[in-house]
Structures are given as structure tokens and as C-alpha cells.
Design an enzyme around this catalytic site. Structure first.
Site, PDB file in Angstrom:
ATOM      1  N   ASP A 119      -5.157  -5.847   1.880  1.00 51.79           N
ATOM      2  CA  ASP A 119      -6.138  -4.764   2.097  1.00 51.79           C
ATOM      3  C   ASP A 119      -7.464  -5.329   2.601  1.00 51.79           C
ATOM      4  OD1 ASP A 119      -6.856  -1.887   1.802  1.00 51.79           O
ATOM      5  OD2 ASP A 119      -8.305  -2.703   0.392  1.00 51.79           O
TER       6      ASP A 119
ATOM      7  N   LYS B 225      -9.648  -4.721   6.284  1.00 51.65           N
ATOM      8  CA  LYS B 225     -11.082  -4.440   6.401  1.00 51.65           C
ATOM      9  C   LYS B 225     -11.777  -5.492   7.257  1.00 51.65           C
ATOM     10  CE  LYS B 225     -11.153  -2.213   1.855  1.00 51.65           C
ATOM     11  NZ  LYS B 225     -11.626  -2.292   0.446  1.00 51.65           N
TER      12      LYS B 225
END
Length: 818
Positions: free
Chosen positions: A679, A683
Site C-alpha cells: 500500500d 502511494k
């Protein structure tokens, strides 16, 4: 003297006639000297035309339709008059219908309905309504007298739209009023030739009658009583935020009426305008409202335009060719040919190069016009000097009108900007030298959207609307709706903004309502009124609505939604989302979305992709746009890992800290999804792309913090067992960091064209050292912030802050559209 003209809706029912009489009684009590003009009952003129045509075609059912019209008048008489007074009124009404029956019987026998006969048929509408109202006034003790305008208003024999002989008419009116007292109840719309043959005055005929009498009598004002609160800034059926124009000039009223404003028909009021007699447009059903005052001069306002009008359906004929350049008389031949064939031109636009001329006409006359033009320019077309004549249909015209346009700069810019930001293509444009009208031709499908967008731009002192379509009503979406509801009153008062929740959808159902969904009742409404849906179906309905200032908010994490973003952007619908899949997928897809938004003049905003509601992406874009150069980005972008490494201490078992984070809801059901760094890598990839690095996800280097035995565990419980057994590994990492006076941070770094994720130790002089709790932190080292990096820190996860970030993106779009 005042002349009051009442339209068809004012004369149409018992209730409306009672309201009309109340208005007259109020004037009588104030000592006003008045004359009154009446239209036929609402819809009766059209019924009479239909009945006449049926009779001419031999359709015997015309008689039943006629009896229906007769009964409507009898019913009104019975409802307005006491029994003793009814007999006279009903006898007069029956006499008129007997006369009409005889006329229609002749039409039916001859199978012929000339314009002359049609005028006579139509005349019964005004004669009937005026007879009825005169008798009602008498029954109330008011001195009233029926006045058949045919005896006073004289015209030529151009049946259907006769020309008035003003010299004779004015003399007749003055003489009549000098010899008669009481309130004159005048039939609108109808007149006669010098031989006494009935004629009609065409569109706006009853207004014309009122204007003729007002001008002849030197009235101080003419009042037009209708069913709306005056002339509006736009058609309220298309623009809900439209409002009444308090004052307007004759010229503005003329322009607005030409382009479709049908409250009054100013050409018919020309006699009054020529005498500088003001006209009031008032509402019979809201008599206390001040309405619109039409005169030579209007009061100054804060608005740069007075109103917006439109013609819903036009055709555009384009005449172009190299043989037109520099050739005199082309325009004259074109418009002469159209004029000779009685084809009216609504709008003209010509290129300064003289290469083309286009004109807007009624689409019913388009094919005829094409033939006429081809005949007029047959030589030029044959030898290629003029190209093939083109007709474009399904178009509309919008006109913005106002005397204030002469005094204000940038009007055209605001108009075209409002259209451009909403994806409305302008096909043709025209502006008169008077500078009080700019007209544009657009696709008919975009008319409502364009009208609302333009109205919101030019009348910003009134509340403007942002139309929101939401998908994903879980934790983030539901919280967003709560925030919209809580903030609605503030936005309306302080920002003059209404956020209109038009659509809500989950994976099973959708609810769409252009008038808005109550954000306090959305769950009940979705359950009660929602229909079964799919993502493609919902997206298509959003596009089909074609509303101005539209925003699609994707509050899901569904990667299957992402392929629809480009279609939404191409439909001139802005997109806001916390969904990271769009910007962390293929780089080519990322570029497609960026370019689609740029090309269509809409926004694709995703501040919440990184750091939830923290201003990270906006800050980064601001640095880039202002010319700063990004040297390095360092960031802790996971609230979960921030909590874990801020909590982990020497006297703790690392697995217990992870268990604690899972119990608090910080981690995914399988904590490895967080600890793997995937994750964070997404980003980091988004940030890298924002500074211009064309990276793919596989190019982001992730140094795993978990030992292999933990990664390979078959279940979550097995994972925690392996993590317990690996405690010495983490304890050693922590001890090494503490020995140096440093702390553990799982850091994303973007530098030298690369992006990487790794567990690092940072000292007290590092910006990431001060991190606490579950916060995110990001450090920008740039040319301008080289010695002391720019740092953004705060909560980087949670429904409240994420929803507020989506909300902030919506506000950004609202500001852009304004």
C-alpha cells in the site's frame, strides 16, 4: 388611466376569475381609472383551431369537442354567478355558441377553412371569456361594459396576423371612451377590416390589444397579468434558480422575447413603447408581488447581464466556399432568396474571412431553405465556388442579454468559460453592435446544462449548485454524506453554494434524482426508491443526466471502477476519489486520465490517495507549478506502521504490538497486507508520478521487513505464531536503533528518479523523528526548502479525515467552476 390585460390562465377557471375580480376591486377601491383586456380561457383558442380543422376534414366528432368547450363556459358561469344572474350570462354564451355551431356546420359542408374563416372561428374565444367576465362584474354591482374590439381596432385583410391602421384605430378608441363610462371589458386579439370582417392580431395579440388601447388613451401604465412572477432571469422550468427581473428596458425585453422568453411578446407592445408608456408584468395568483417593470430605463443592478433566453430547437444552414471571398452581394442574394420564400432567419454568423455564412432557422423550414439556396447559387455550386449546402439539426440557441454588458468587460470570456468548463461546444456565435446580446448555438442535448451553468456564472450573488454523484456509501462515503448535511447551511450562507446530492449508489442499488436527495434520509430513500444497478449502468445514467457543474465521487477501493473514469471525464464530469487504483496502475492509464481532464477542462482530484485529508498532493503540485525543483521526498505513509513502530519498545514483544494494532482496527484483517509495504508503494508511486517520473509499480523497490517464515505462513494464526518466534529479529533492529539514539521508521523515499520502501532508523535531526501515534508525515526537500525541508504531518487515515479530504476536493472544483 391604467390598462389591465389578463391572459388565458387568469381567465381560465372559476378560481382564477375570482382572483382577477379581486385585483379589479382593489384598483376600484384605490380610485384608479381602469380599462381591461381579456384573452380567451386558457387553451380555448387551440381547441377552437383544432375543432375548425376537424370540421373542415369532415370529422363529425368536432361537435362533441365543441360541446366540451361550451360546457366549460357554462360551468364557469354557474360557479361565478348566483342563480338569479345566471340566465343573462348563459343566454349570451349560448347565443355565441349557436353562432359558432352554424359557422362550423358550413365549414364541415364545404370542407374548406380559409384563413379568413379561421380568424372568425378563433374570435369566439375572446368574445366568450369577455362576455362572461363582464356579466360577473355586473353581478357584483360593478359598472362594467362589454367592448368588442372589432368595432374599434381596424386592420387590413392579412388574416392571421393583420396590420393595424393606427390612425383610424386611435380615433375610434378616443371617441368611444369619450362617450362611454364604467369599466370597459375589451376583447383581446381580435379586430376587423374597414368592411367589418373579423381579423386577428397574431402572436401576442391580446398584449397587442392592451398596448393599442393604452397608447391611444395615453395610459400611465399597462399591466400584463399572467401566471408567473414577471419576467425571469431564465426559464424556471429549465433553471430552478431563476428569479424575477425587477426592472428591464424595452430593448432588453425585445431581445429576450426574440430568443424564446414567452411571458410577454414585446413586439406587440410596440405602440406602448413608442409612447414611453411603462409595462408591468404581474402574477394574477400572487398579486402582492411587484413583478417586472418594463420601461425605457431600468434600475442599476449588481449583475452584468439582465437575463438568459433560449430557443430549444433550430437548424443551422452553412453556406461556404472559396468563391465567396471578396465577392460583393453574396449575403444580399442569400437573405433575399430566403425572404422571398418567407423563411425567417433567427440568427446570422459570418466569418471575417468571408469564407462562410451560417444562419439559424426553424428546422421545419430547413429542407425548403436548402433547396432555395441551392437554386439561388446554382452557378457557384456547379463550378465549385460554393461548397455543398450543409444543414445541421438538433441545435439550440442561448442568448445572454443586458444593457450592463456595455459597461462591463469580460462578458464573452465568462460566457465561453462557463460553457467550456461544462464541456458544451459552441457551434456558432453572434453579437450585435448594440452590445446588449451575445448569442451562441449549441447542441440541443446540452441546453439545460448550459443554461444552468451560465446562470450560475452571471448571477453569482444567488446560490450556485454543485451536482454530486456518489458511489460507495460505506464508511468513507457515509461519513462524507454526513459532512455534506452538517455543512450545507454554512455553505449556502457563507459561500452561496448548494451541494446537490443527485446520485448515490452501492454495489446493488442506485438512486438518482436531479432535484436532490436529502442527505439526512439517503439510506431510507435508497432502500425505498433505489433500483438495481451495475457500475456501467450507473455511469451511463450519470452521463445521461448531463447536468452542469457535475462531480463524480468514487468512495470505494474498487479497481473495476477505474476504467470508467475516462468516460466520465470525457463527458465533462469532474472526478474526485480516495481510490488509489487509478493513479497506481499502468503509467499510460494515469496519463490518459490526466490528459482527459485537461482536454475537457474538468478536474480529476485525488488528494486523499496519499495521507487521507492531509494536504500532500496539493502541496506537491503547488511546489511544482511555482517552479520549485523536488530533490527528495521522504515519508511515512502508513498509519498502521506508524502506530506499530511508535508503540514498539524494548520491553515489548513485536507480535503483541501487531496484535494490538489489529485489535484497534488499524490493520487489514491479514496484517501482512500492511507490513508487506504494498500500500505504501502505491502511494509512493503516485507521488513519484506527480513529480514527473514515468514509473511503473514493479519499479518501486520494496525491502521487506518480515522474515520469510512470516510471509510464508498459511493462515493468520500461523503468521502470528511465526511472528512470535521471530521476536529476536525485531528486538535486534530496535536495539541497534536505540543504541544510536534513533527510532525505527518504515520510510518511502523518492530521489534520483527512483522510489523505494524500507525500514530505516532516523536520528533526532531528521524530520521523521518526531512522528507519534498513527500519524503520517512527509518531508519535501526542494531547491527552495533545501536546508529545512517542508514537512506535512497529521492523521493519515480514518473515515472522518478521508471524507473531509474528498469534501475539500469538491470545494476546490466549486471554486474552479465559479
Amino acid at each position: 388611466m391604467k390598462v389591465l390585460k389578463f391572459g388565458g390562465t387568469s381567465c381560465g377557471t372559476v378560481e382564477s376569475i375570482l382572483q382577477l375580480i379581486s385585483i379589479l376591486e382593489d384598483n376600484i377601491q384605490k380610485g384608479e381609472e381602469i380599462a381591461t383586456v381579456y384573452s380567451a380561457m386558457g387553451g380555448v383558442t387551440n381547441r377552437l383551431i383544432e375543432i375548425g380543422r376537424m370540421a373542415a376534414q369532415g370529422d363529425v366528432s368536432y361537435f362533441e369537442h365543441l360541446k366540451s368547450v361550451e360546457e366549460r363556459h357554462f360551468s364557469a358561469a354557474r360557479g361565478l354567478l348566483d342563480v338569479k344572474s345566471q340566465s343573462s350570462a348563459i343566454a349570451q354564451i349560448r347565443g355565441l355558441f349557436n353562432e359558432l355551431e352554424d359557422l362550423l356546420r358550413g365549414v364541415s359542408l364545404l370542407r374548406e377553412l380559409s384563413n379568413r374563416t379561421m380568424d372568425f372561428v378563433m374570435s369566439f374565444g375572446e368574445r366568450l371569456s369577455t362576455t362572461l367576465i363582464t356579466e360577473v362584474l355586473k353581478g357584483r354591482g360593478i359598472e362594467a361594459q362589454f367592448c368588442d374590439a372589432r368595432h374599434l381596432v381596424k386592420t387590413n385583410d392579412h388574416f392571421g396576423m393583420a396590420d393595424v391602421d393606427f390612425e383610424t384605430t386611435n380615433r375610434n378608441i378616443k371617441s368611444y371612451f369619450a362617450q362611454n363610462s364604467g369599466i370597459q371589458c375589451i376583447t383581446g386579439f381580435i379586430a376587423s377590416t374597414p368592411e367589418g370582417i373579423t381579423t386577428t392580431l397574431g402572436r401576442g395579440g391580446s398584449d397587442f390589444t392592451g398596448s393599442i388601447f393604452g397608447a391611444a388613451l395615453g395610459a400611465k401604465v399597462i399591466e400584463i397579468w399572467t401566471d408567473v412572477d414577471g419576467m425571469m432571469t431564465a426559464d424556471p422550468r429549465k433553471v430552478p434558480n431563476a428569479f424575477t427581473i425587477p426592472t428591464i428596458t424595452y430593448a432588453e425585453a425585445m431581445e429576450l422575447s426574440h430568443f424564446g422568453a414567452k411571458v410577454i411578446y414585446p413586439p406587440s407592445l410596440q405602440p406602448a413603447f413608442a409612447q414611453n408608456i411603462p409595462v408591468k408584468v404581474l402574477n394574477t395568483f400572487n398579486a402582492a408581488f411587484s413583478g417586472t417593470f418594463v420601461s425605457a430605463k431600468a434600475d442599476a443592478t449588481d449583475y452584468s447581464i439582465t437575463g438568459i433566453s433560449s430557443i430549444d430547437d433550430i437548424a443551422l444552414i452553412n453556406v461556404q466556399g472559396s468563391g465567396m471571398i471578396g465577392v460583393a452581394g453574396i449575403s444580399g442574394r442569400l437573405f433575399s432568396a430566403l425572404s422571398k420564400n418567407k423563411i425567417s432567419v433567427i440568427l446570422i454568423s459570418q466569418a471575417s474571412s468571408e469564407h462562410s455564412i451560417c444562419c439559424a432557422i426553424d428546422p421545419k423550414q430547413a429542407e425548403k431553405a436548402k433547396i432555395v439556396i441551392e437554386e439561388a447559387f446554382s452557378f457557384e455550386i456547379q463550378y465549385g465556388h460554393i461548397d455543398r449546402i450543409l444543414i445541421e439539426k438538433n441545435l439550440s440557441i442561448i442568448a445572454i442579454v443586458g444593457e450592463g454588458m456595455r459597461r462591463n468587460t469580460g462578458i464573452s470570456g465568462k460566457l465561453f468559460s462557463a460553457l467550456g468548463k461544462n464541456g458544451v461546444n459552441v457551434v456558432a456565435t453572434a453579437q450585435g453592435s448594440s452590445e446588449i446580446n451575445i448569442s451562441v448555438v449549441i447542441s440541443k442535448n446540452d441546453l439545460s446544462k448550459a443554461l444552468n451553468a451560465i446562470h450560475g456564472t452571471f448571477f453569482q450573488f444567488e446560490t450556485r449548485t454543485l451536482n454530486v454523484f456518489l458511489i460507495g456509501v460505506g464508511l468513507i462515503g457515509g461519513t462524507l454524506i454526513e459532512q455534506l448535511a452538517a455543512q450545507s447551511e454554512y455553505l449556502r450562507k457563507e459561500k452561496l453554494l448548494k451541494i446537490n446530492l443527485v446520485g448515490v449508489a452501492n454495489t446493488r442499488k442506485m438512486l438518482l434524482d436531479p432535484s436532490g436527495i436529502d442527505p439526512l434520509r439517503w439510506k431510507d430513500e435508497l432502500a425505498e426508491r433505489g433500483v438495481t444497478t451495475s457500475v456501467p449502468a450507473y455511469v451511463e445514467r450519470v452521463r445521461d443526466f448531463n447536468l452542469p457543474n457535475s462531480v463524480f465521487a468514487d468512495c470505494t477501493s474498487d479497481k473495476d471502477l477505474v476504467p470508467f473514469y475516462e468516460r466520465l471525464l470525457n463527458g465533462s464530469i469532474s472526478v474526485v476519489t480516495p481510490n488509489k487504483h487509478a493513479n497506481s496502475g499502468k503509467y499510460s492509464d494515469y496519463l490518459k486520465l490526466q490528459n482527459a481532464a485537461l482536454r475537457k477542462g474538468v478536474k480529476f482530484l485525488y488528494e486523499t490517495n496519499v495521507g487521507a485529508g492531509l494536504p500532500i498532493i496539493n502541496t506537491l503540485q503547488g511546489l511544482m507549478a511555482s517552479g520549485d525543483k523536488i530533490l527528495k521526498i521522504e515519508a511515512v505513509l502508513s498509519g498502521t506502521l506508524s502506530y506499530i513502530f511508535n508503540t514498539y519498545g524494548a520491553d515489548m514483544n513485536f507480535a503483541d504490538v501487531v496484535r494490538q494494532a489489529k485489535a484497534k482496527g488499524y490493520t487489514e484483517p491479514d496484517p501482512r497486507d500492511d507490513l508487506s509495504g504494498v500500500d505504501i508503494a502505491r502511494k509512493a508511486l503516485i507521488l513519484a508520478r506527480e513529480i514527473g517520473l514515468p514509473l511503473e509499480f514493479k519499479e518501486v523497490k520494496i525491502k521487506n521487513i518480515l522474515p520469510d517464515n512470516c510471509l510464508k505462513a498459511k493462515s493468520i494464526s500461523d503468521f502470528f505464531m511465526e511472528l512470535d518466534q521471530s521476536d529476536a529479529y525485531f528486538a535486534d533492529l530496535l536495539a541497534t536503533a536505540q543504541k544510536r539514539g534513533e527510532v525505527l521508521r518504515f520510510v518511502a523515499v523518492i530521489e534520483n528518479g527512483q522510489a523505494s520502501i524500507a525500514l530505516k532508523t532516523v536520528g533526532k535531526d531528521h524530520p521523521l523523528y518526531t512522528l507519534s501515534g498513527a500519524d503520517n508525515i512527509i518531508s519535501f526537500t526542494t531547491e527552495r526548502y533545501r536546508d529545512r525541508p517542508l514537512v506535512v504531518k497529521g492523521p493519515g487515515a480514518g473515515a472522518e479525515v478521508t471524507a473531509s479530504g474528498v469534501f475539500a476536493d469538491m470545494m476546490s472544483i466549486s471554486s474552479y467552476l465559479a
